[in-house]
Scaffold this active site. Structure first.
Site, PDB file in Angstrom:
ATOM      1  N   GLY A 100     123.081  34.933 -19.348  1.00  0.00           N
ATOM      2  CA  GLY A 100     123.976  35.684 -18.808  1.00  0.00           C
ATOM      3  C   GLY A 100     125.529  35.525 -19.066  1.00  0.00           C
ATOM      4  O   GLY A 100     126.529  35.766 -18.404  1.00  0.00           O
ATOM      5  N   LYS A 173     126.785  42.559 -20.758  1.00  0.00           N
ATOM      6  CA  LYS A 173     126.496  44.013 -21.157  1.00  0.00           C
ATOM      7  C   LYS A 173     127.197  44.861 -20.285  1.00  0.00           C
ATOM      8  O   LYS A 173     127.121  44.587 -19.137  1.00  0.00           O
ATOM      9  CB  LYS A 173     125.447  44.232 -21.434  1.00  0.00           C
ATOM     10  CG  LYS A 173     124.372  43.348 -22.476  1.00  0.00           C
ATOM     11  CD  LYS A 173     122.954  43.353 -22.212  1.00  0.00           C
ATOM     12  CE  LYS A 173     122.057  42.265 -22.958  1.00  0.00           C
ATOM     13  NZ  LYS A 173     120.716  42.243 -22.701  1.00  0.00           N
ATOM     14  N   ARG A 228     111.445  38.431 -18.408  1.00  0.00           N
ATOM     15  CA  ARG A 228     111.514  39.491 -17.227  1.00  0.00           C
ATOM     16  C   ARG A 228     111.647  40.861 -17.588  1.00  0.00           C
ATOM     17  O   ARG A 228     111.928  40.965 -18.713  1.00  0.00           O
ATOM     18  CB  ARG A 228     112.534  39.038 -16.336  1.00  0.00           C
ATOM     19  CG  ARG A 228     113.764  38.644 -17.137  1.00  0.00           C
ATOM     20  CD  ARG A 228     115.188  38.528 -16.004  1.00  0.00           C
ATOM     21  NE  ARG A 228     116.247  38.140 -16.685  1.00  0.00           N
ATOM     22  CZ  ARG A 228     117.139  38.617 -17.195  1.00  0.00           C
ATOM     23  NH1 ARG A 228     116.677  40.175 -17.069  1.00  0.00           N
ATOM     24  NH2 ARG A 228     118.103  38.321 -17.829  1.00  0.00           N
TER      25      ARG A 228
END
Length: 380
Positions: A100, A173, A228
């Site tokens: 992240g 992002k 995921r």
């Protein structure tokens, strides 16, 4: 969660894309409790969640990796300095258990290398519970392109094409699109084959994403694998026709994907709408939404949980909606996004809608020539 599953007679547990979705201990508890974890096995999550072990696995599988340290950094300062000289500056120090955009630091010279490593180790221990870090060559203006893979319990794996995620702010992002304006059919095939090999090498099950960095010469390097569903999965759904959540559930139920055929049709763009003030350095803007109007129409999709009267907490991630537009070509998808953003009304808080509307008029974005340095170079 396990108690709720037991009380309701559930067969499986879908972890979404946050919180526990990449927690190997949680997946293991689900498995031990007799439920189906809708995702890969816990040992796969554990292997790919550690960036050092994941990189080792990719090298064994023949997947290109960024030049860097051979595993976790040693304790010997002289050896660390030698490693950095061999790699060549600038280098980036990363937390092995990170993700992240956290737990990483770019270092441009050896005068600050050792102190930067110490700071990153402290950050990693605090954020991820592990101080282990490793070092890689820092690619200064790469593209961030990821491949969506799907694998079943019977040894089959396929690629569902790529997503371009190069538009980022502080490694987070902000916009994704599929297919990538950079990727040729040849590059798509090579990256897809590498991603499928990566999935097969760890006996992957379910939907996963293999993330790559691509340089100016269209060389690509493995960065990490997300075990995921991704926030940006809708753009892949829009151009392939596959509902990835449905496919996760079908695979978890034991169905085969051996006969799946993938064809990319059209172009899709996703803008992440955050509760942030783009005119004030993207400062978080929690509070109550006093008025909400969602855009609509053919080729416009909005994924959100908010409503008029909803209060946004300051305690969680600031993303409150995703707006996805899809059309026959990239230019049409951009024009459709402009109209959708103009129709999107959120009052009571600040959001990134004006930022995305400005982005849609940016010449470099329209040409598709952006890199991960876009935000810095365009003073957004």
């Amino acid at each position: 969660i396990l108690s709720a599953a037991e009380v309701t007679g559930a067969d499986g547990i879908h972890p979404g894309y946050g919180f526990l979705s990449e927690n190997a201990d949680f997946a293991e508890q689900v498995e031990r409790s007799g439920f189906k974890f809708i995702g890969p096995r816990s040992e796969t999550i554990r292997l790919m969640g550690d960036k050092v072990s994941a990189k080792h696995q990719m090298r064994k599988s023949g997947v290109p990796t960024v030049p860097g340290s051979d595993g976790a950094l040693p304790d010997d300062p002289d050896e660390i300095l030698r490693n950095a000289r061999d790699i060549g500056y600038p280098v980036i120090v990363k937390a092995a258990a990170g993700g992240g955009g956290r737990g990483m630091r770019v270092v441009h010279n050896e005068e600050v290398l050792l102190s930067s490593i110490e700071v990153t180790q402290s950050e990693a221990a605090a954020a991820f519970g592990s101080p282990v870090v490793y070092m890689e060559k820092f690619l200064q203006r790469p593209r961030h392109v990821e491949i969506q893979v799907l694998a079943d319990q019977h040894g089959h794996a396929i690629s569902l094409g790529e997503r371009d995620c190069s538009l980022q702010r502080r490694h987070q992002k902000i916009l994704e699109e599929a297919p990538s304006p950079l990727v040729t059919s040849d590059l798509r095939q090579r990256m897809g084959e590498a991603a499928v090999n990566a999935a097969l090498s760890v006996q992957y099950e379910g939907a996963g994403t293999v993330e790559f960095l691509v340089d100016d010469e269209l060389n690509f390097y493995f960065m990490e694998m997300n075990t995921r569903i991704q926030v940006e999965h809708p753009v892949t759904e829009q151009i392939t026709g596959y509902d990835l959540i449905e496919e996760q559930i079908k695979v978890a139920a034991g169905e085969s994907i051996a006969d799946y055929q993938v064809q990319l049709t059209g172009h899709s763009i996703e803008c992440r709408i955050n509760a942030e003030d783009p005119d004030n350095n993207f400062r978080p803007s929690p509070g109550k939404i006093t008025n909400l109007h969602l855009p609509g129409g053919h080729g416009v999709r909005v994924d959100t949980h908010v409503y008029s009267g909803y209060t946004i907490s300051p305690n969680y991630d600031s993303m409150i909606a995703k707006i996805i537009t899809t059309d026959r070509g990239r230019g049409e998808a951009i024009n459709k996004m402009k109209r959708a953003l103009d129709e999107f009304v959120i009052e009571g808080i600040k959001t990134t809608i004006p930022f995305h509307r400005k982005l849609m008029d940016n010449e470099d974005y329209i040409k598709g020539v952006y890199t991960t340095k876009f935000m810095e170079e365009n003073n957004f």
